[in-house]
Design a protein around this motif. Structure first.
Motif, mmCIF file in Angstrom:
data_model
loop_
_atom_site.group_PDB
_atom_site.id
_atom_site.type_symbol
_atom_site.label_atom_id
_atom_site.label_comp_id
_atom_site.label_asym_id
_atom_site.label_seq_id
_atom_site.Cartn_x
_atom_site.Cartn_y
_atom_site.Cartn_z
ATOM 1 N N SER A 511 0.833 -1.206 0.000
ATOM 2 C CA SER A 511 0.000 0.000 0.000
ATOM 3 C C SER A 511 0.868 1.256 0.000
ATOM 4 O O SER A 511 0.622 2.208 -0.753
ATOM 5 N N VAL A 512 1.902 1.251 0.855
ATOM 6 C CA VAL A 512 2.808 2.403 0.900
ATOM 7 C C VAL A 512 3.557 2.548 -0.421
ATOM 8 O O VAL A 512 3.765 3.663 -0.927
ATOM 9 N N HIS A 513 3.964 1.428 -1.015
ATOM 10 C CA HIS A 513 4.692 1.466 -2.289
ATOM 11 C C HIS A 513 3.834 2.085 -3.395
ATOM 12 O O HIS A 513 4.307 2.940 -4.176
ATOM 13 N N ILE A 514 2.596 1.669 -3.469
ATOM 14 C CA ILE A 514 1.688 2.226 -4.475
ATOM 15 C C ILE A 514 1.501 3.726 -4.250
ATOM 16 O O ILE A 514 1.518 4.523 -5.195
ATOM 17 N N ALA A 515 1.331 4.118 -2.986
ATOM 18 C CA ALA A 515 1.166 5.542 -2.671
ATOM 19 C C ALA A 515 2.401 6.323 -3.082
ATOM 20 O O ALA A 515 2.302 7.447 -3.618
ATOM 21 N N LEU A 516 3.587 5.746 -2.855
ATOM 22 C CA LEU A 516 4.825 6.433 -3.212
ATOM 23 C C LEU A 516 4.964 6.555 -4.737
ATOM 24 O O LEU A 516 5.390 7.595 -5.263
ATOM 25 N N LEU A 517 4.611 5.495 -5.471
ATOM 26 C CA LEU A 517 4.635 5.568 -6.936
ATOM 27 C C LEU A 517 3.690 6.655 -7.446
ATOM 28 O O LEU A 517 4.019 7.409 -8.372
ATOM 29 N N ALA A 518 2.511 6.732 -6.844
ATOM 30 C CA ALA A 518 1.547 7.754 -7.245
ATOM 31 C C ALA A 518 2.067 9.145 -6.935
ATOM 32 O O ALA A 518 1.933 10.080 -7.742
ATOM 33 N N HIS A 519 2.674 9.304 -5.767
ATOM 34 C CA HIS A 519 3.239 10.603 -5.376
ATOM 35 C C HIS A 519 4.334 11.022 -6.357
ATOM 36 O O HIS A 519 4.362 12.174 -6.825
ATOM 37 N N ASP A 520 5.227 10.101 -6.701
ATOM 38 C CA ASP A 520 6.314 10.411 -7.621
ATOM 39 C C ASP A 520 5.771 10.736 -9.019
ATOM 40 O O ASP A 520 6.278 11.636 -9.707
ATOM 41 N N ALA A 521 4.751 10.002 -9.430
ATOM 42 C CA ALA A 521 4.159 10.259 -10.747
ATOM 43 C C ALA A 521 3.531 11.646 -10.802
ATOM 44 O O ALA A 521 3.655 12.363 -11.799
ATOM 45 N N GLN A 522 2.878 12.033 -9.719
ATOM 46 C CA GLN A 522 2.257 13.362 -9.675
ATOM 47 C C GLN A 522 3.321 14.453 -9.665
ATOM 48 O O GLN A 522 3.182 15.495 -10.321
ATOM 49 N N GLN A 523 4.408 14.234 -8.945
ATOM 50 C CA GLN A 523 5.471 15.224 -8.889
ATOM 51 C C GLN A 523 6.185 15.339 -10.235
ATOM 52 O O GLN A 523 6.594 16.409 -10.647
ATOM 53 N N GLY A 524 6.316 14.183 -10.913
ATOM 54 C CA GLY A 524 6.997 14.199 -12.206
ATOM 55 C C GLY A 524 6.190 14.875 -13.278
ATOM 56 O O GLY A 524 6.737 15.422 -14.209
#
Length: 524
Positions: A511-524
């Motif tokens: 769950s944390v990994h998915i959230a981190l991927l989403a966060h990075d995608a939004q920042q990118g």
């Protein structure tokens, strides 16, 4: 009328047609009758001369309407024949004979000779003061010339101002189209369209039949199609065409010349990093295709005019991360692969391959990527969408390729991927990238990572990212962050405390990994 060298040389000069002269009120008062060359009345009249001499042709330079009473020709059919032939050799626009004492009726010898030579011949049945006609036509021609020159200088000043202000070339062309009142096309020497301007529907009509139109305009056979050559440092590289110009031809000729001067100046002032016209054309087309604002069917004439084969083809959309458009174009030419190449963003270049239906699209795409990887210092990542057999499916394919390229975030990840990355290769990261703008995903990422995003220790987030990316390998994470194992354990404990999770639990870690991927995608 056959186009001659003199026609081309003098096409910039203001002119009225023979038909327009005969429609003048003063001429109509003389009851004009066309007795020969009735199909040639659209010839341009550059000047009007009153001449009675039998050898008048030696005094002409072409395009003149000659007025005569025939007083020196009466009774001598040989001289009448030679008079007409002399006008024909001098490329006169027409001859006007005033009937009277010399010729009370149209002379058959002159009429037959004019018909054979293709020279319009007009007779005036009522006495007519030639001086009035000369004055009327000359004043009209001078007014036209003044108006054309004034327009030319105004356009030159306007375009120079745009260039000085750093305006893009499309802005210049839009102004030229506005003044011309017709579509404007810039093409290279192979007739491939590099840029267009004008009302969209009218431009599309031109592009649908561009190859035929371009060749007719090049041969001087198309009415209202005015061409200006584009030459830089003594080398001709293209041409500008006013397509279907309906205004005064002299004004159109000068307008085309001023536009050509501006385009050449714009090209010369561009630095070494300025994209070529071909790349700018491809970028405009691929951007419109990927954006989806313009239906793909409406963009088909532009693609065909740009030289892309579109009939019975298979299209392969690619997105190349960190790829130089010039290098990619060179590789396509080396491999003999037809396609368009253009930089869409700072780090992504789009490539649209057009292949024959009996070619192996996947094998050729892999070959292209393999050839790219042999280039010195090449770090490019090639992302591909599935091949499309219908043009209408190309926009979705370009977006898919961009999505795959976006999901490949760095070269380290790319090294573990095949030469050509496709949608099936990016797994969860690709899904998260695809959904990154969804409000629910954004809310989920903020909620899961809230403890770290609000915390003062910003170095904890990179540690978490590495730990999850390495499959929760503590030794590898400590090595990559240059810290001891005990120091890493303390940071992981701090991360778990901030987030309120147990990273040893697979579901919570996922769950944390998915959230981190989403966060990075939004920042990118």
């Amino acid at each position: 009328m056959t186009t001659t060298a003199r026609d081309t040389r003098d096409s910039w000069e203001p002119a009225l047609s023979v038909r327009q002269v005969l429609a003048l009120e003063r001429v109509l008062a003389g009851q004009p009758e066309v007795v020969a060359g009735a199909g040639l009345l659209d010839r341009p009249v550059r000047w009007v001369h009153v001449a009675e001499a039998a050898d008048v042709g030696v005094m002409l330079s072409g395009g003149e309407m000659v007025l005569t009473t025939g007083v020196l020709l009466a009774g001598d059919e040989d001289r009448q024949t030679e008079y007409i032939r002399s006008l024909h050799r001098a490329e006169a626009a027409a001859v006007v004979l005033g009937l009277g004492r010399a010729f009370p009726a149209p002379p058959d010898v002159m009429r037959r000779t004019a018909e054979r030579c293709g020279l319009p011949m007009v007779v005036l049945h009522r006495p007519f003061p030639f001086a009035e006609l000369t004055e009327e036509v000359q004043s009209r021609l001078l007014r036209r010339k003044y108006a054309a020159v004034s327009l030319s200088e105004a356009v030159r000043t306007e375009l120079t101002g745009l260039i000085t202000a750093g305006a893009p070339v499309q802005r210049l062309l839009d102004e030229v189209a506005r003044h011309a009142g017709c579509p404007v096309v810039v093409a290279n020497l192979a007739h491939r369209v590099l840029a267009t301007a004008g009302e969209r529907a009218a431009v599309d009509d031109v592009l649908r039949d561009w190859e035929r139109i371009a060749r007719q305009a090049g041969a001087g056979a198309a009415d209202g199609w005015i061409r200006a050559e584009l030459t830089c440092r003594g080398e001709r590289w293209g041409r500008l065409v006013l397509c279907g110009h309906r205004g005064d031809r002299a004004a159109g000729r000068l307008l085309a010349d001023r536009a050509a001067e501006a385009l050449v100046l714009h090209r010369m002032l561009g630095g070494p990093t300025t994209p070529s016209w071909e790349e700018q054309s491809a970028r405009s087309l691929l951007t419109d295709l990927a954006g989806g604002a313009v239906p793909a069917r409406q963009l088909l004439p532009r693609a065909r005019a740009a030289g892309l084969p579109v009939n019975r083809r298979v299209f392969v959309p690619l997105a190349v991360r960190d790829g130089d458009p010039a290098r990619l174009g060179r590789i396509l030419r080396l491999l003999g692969l037809p396609g368009l190449v253009a930089r869409l963003t700072d780090d992504t270049t789009a490539v649209l391959l057009s292949l024959a239906r009996d070619q192996d699209a996947r094998a050729l795409t892999d070959h292209f990527a393999a050839r790219l990887r042999t280039e010195p210092g090449a770090t490019a990542v090639v992302a591909a969408a599935d091949a499309r057999t219908a043009w209408d499916e190309v926009p979705a394919g370009l977006r898919e390729a961009q999505h795959v390229a976006d999901a490949v975030t760095d070269s380290a990840a790319a090294r573990d991927l095949p030469p050509v990355v496709r949608l099936r290769d990016i797994h969860l990261r690709g899904l998260v990238r695809l959904l990154r703008d969804d409000p629910h995903v954004q809310s989920f990422a903020e909620r899961e990572l809230d403890g770290l995003l609000r915390g003062p220790d910003e170095d904890l987030l990179p540690v978490l990212r590495t730990y999850l990316a390495t499959g929760r390998n503590k030794s590898r994470t400590a090595q990559l962050h240059h810290v001891s194992r005990p120091a890493l354990y303390r940071r992981l404990e701090a991360i778990q405390a901030r987030l309120g999770v147990d990273l040893d639990d697979f579901e919570q870690a996922a769950s944390v990994h998915i959230a981190l991927l989403a966060h990075d995608a939004q920042q990118g």
